[in-house]
Design an enzyme around this catalytic site. Structure first.
Site, PDB file in Angstrom:
ATOM      1  CE  LYS A  11      -3.939  -2.073   2.223  1.00  0.00           C
ATOM      2  NZ  LYS A  11      -4.983  -2.079   3.194  1.00  0.00           N
ATOM      3  CE1 TYR A  51      -9.233  -3.408  -0.212  1.00  0.00           C
ATOM      4  CE2 TYR A  51      -8.469  -1.681  -1.569  1.00  0.00           C
ATOM      5  CZ  TYR A  51      -8.195  -2.625  -0.652  1.00  0.00           C
ATOM      6  OH  TYR A  51      -6.847  -2.762  -0.165  1.00  0.00           O
ATOM      7  CG  ASN A 114      -3.670  -2.903   6.592  1.00  0.00           C
ATOM      8  OD1 ASN A 114      -3.516  -2.267   5.460  1.00  0.00           O
ATOM      9  ND2 ASN A 114      -4.559  -3.734   6.889  1.00  0.00           N
ATOM     10  CG  HIS A 117      -5.303  -6.265  -0.440  1.00  0.00           C
ATOM     11  ND1 HIS A 117      -6.403  -6.419   0.195  1.00  0.00           N
ATOM     12  CD2 HIS A 117      -5.586  -6.915  -1.680  1.00  0.00           C
ATOM     13  CE1 HIS A 117      -7.451  -6.998  -0.441  1.00  0.00           C
ATOM     14  NE2 HIS A 117      -6.783  -7.235  -1.739  1.00  0.00           N
ATOM     15  CD  GLU A 128      -8.548  -9.085  -4.027  1.00  0.00           C
ATOM     16  OE1 GLU A 128      -7.233  -9.306  -3.935  1.00  0.00           O
ATOM     17  OE2 GLU A 128      -9.600  -9.331  -3.429  1.00  0.00           O
TER      18      GLU A 128
HETATM   19  P1  CMP Z   1      -7.389  -4.834   3.070  1.00  0.00           P
HETATM   20  O1  CMP Z   1      -6.648  -6.138   3.258  1.00  0.00           O
HETATM   21  O2  CMP Z   1      -6.543  -4.008   2.260  1.00  0.00           O
HETATM   22  O3  CMP Z   1      -8.846  -5.137   2.884  1.00  0.00           O
HETATM   23  C1  CMP Z   1      -9.692  -4.057   3.376  1.00  0.00           C
HETATM   24  C2  CMP Z   1      -8.901  -2.748   3.972  1.00  0.00           C
HETATM   25  O4  CMP Z   1      -9.871  -1.982   4.398  1.00  0.00           O
HETATM   26  C3  CMP Z   1      -8.178  -3.568   5.060  1.00  0.00           C
HETATM   27  O5  CMP Z   1      -7.149  -4.175   4.555  1.00  0.00           O
HETATM   28  C4  CMP Z   1      -7.999  -2.290   6.016  1.00  0.00           C
HETATM   29  O6  CMP Z   1      -6.794  -1.425   5.357  1.00  0.00           O
HETATM   30  C5  CMP Z   1      -9.091  -1.388   5.699  1.00  0.00           C
HETATM   31  N1  CMP Z   1      -9.930  -1.310   7.020  1.00  0.00           N
HETATM   32  C6  CMP Z   1     -10.236  -0.215   7.494  1.00  0.00           C
HETATM   33  N2  CMP Z   1     -11.223  -0.462   8.594  1.00  0.00           N
HETATM   34  C7  CMP Z   1     -11.342  -1.548   8.498  1.00  0.00           C
HETATM   35  C8  CMP Z   1     -12.344  -2.571   9.430  1.00  0.00           C
HETATM   36  N3  CMP Z   1     -12.902  -2.003  10.358  1.00  0.00           N
HETATM   37  N4  CMP Z   1     -12.297  -3.825   9.094  1.00  0.00           N
HETATM   38  C9  CMP Z   1     -11.957  -4.380   8.119  1.00  0.00           C
HETATM   39  N5  CMP Z   1     -11.010  -3.705   7.192  1.00  0.00           N
HETATM   40  C10 CMP Z   1     -10.684  -2.489   7.528  1.00  0.00           C
END
Ligand code: CMP
Length: 154
Positions: A11, A51, A114, A117, A128
């Site tokens: 990311k 997403y 984070n 992904h 994806e």
């Molecule tokens: P990712 O694996 O990219 O998939 C969806 C993303 O939404 C997740 O990682 C997080 O970065 C983001 N996100 C933010 N808030 C939440 C939440 N409460 N639950 C899950 N994903 C979240």
């Protein structure tokens, strides 16, 4: 054990913090193969497709804004049970729960920022990967450690 491919996105926070090499090394050292890789800034439409499952959730708008704000690195990763292994290496989505030793456990503190992904199932991986990579952007090649990683007797 099945050979699978999965999509990883490093990311914008991972790219901007200089973690590209560190993150890729985790997958390579595990024995997974990078079969596709590119640096790109996600168009909004592409991020929305990726997403789509989260549309309508409280974090959706912030997530799309963040993922389109700066370049990311997209990886197509191949290996036996690659989808599950990558998710284990990444750690829990919420950095408050991700274990030290995992990518998110070691490098993140915020659930949106984070670092990575990854696809969560074979069906998502196929979907994806097709969104991010053209068919000729994923390659076949032999890693010289494959016979050591996967001895034929086991
Ligand atoms: P990712 O694996 O990219 O998939 C969806 C993303 O939404 C997740 O990682 C997080 O970065 C983001 N996100 C933010 N808030 C939440 C939440 N409460 N639950 C899950 N994903 C979240």
């Amino acid at each position: 054990m099945e050979t699978e491919q999965t999509l990883v996105l490093i990311k914008p926070d991972g790219v901007q913090r200089g973690l590209i090499g560190e993150v890729i090394a985790r997958y390579e050292h595990k024995g997974l193969k990078i079969v596709g890789m590119k640096l790109l800034q996600l168009p909004r439409e592409t991020a929305e497709k990726l997403y789509a499952v989260h549309q309508g959730k409280s974090f959706y708008t912030v997530l799309i804004e963040f993922m389109t704000s700066a370049p990311i690195v997209a990886l197509a990763i191949e290996g036996r049970d690659a989808i599950e292994l990558v998710r284990i290496l990444n750690g829990e989505t919420d950095p408050r729960k991700s274990q030290p030793g995992s990518i998110r456990g070691d490098f993140s503190i915020n659930i949106t920022h984070n670092v990575v992904h990854a696809s969560d199932s074979p069906r998502s991986a196929e979907r994806e990967l097709d969104i991010v990579f053209a068919p000729d952007e994923r390659y076949k090649y032999h890693r010289i450690d494959e016979d050591i990683l996967h001895p034929s007797a086991v």
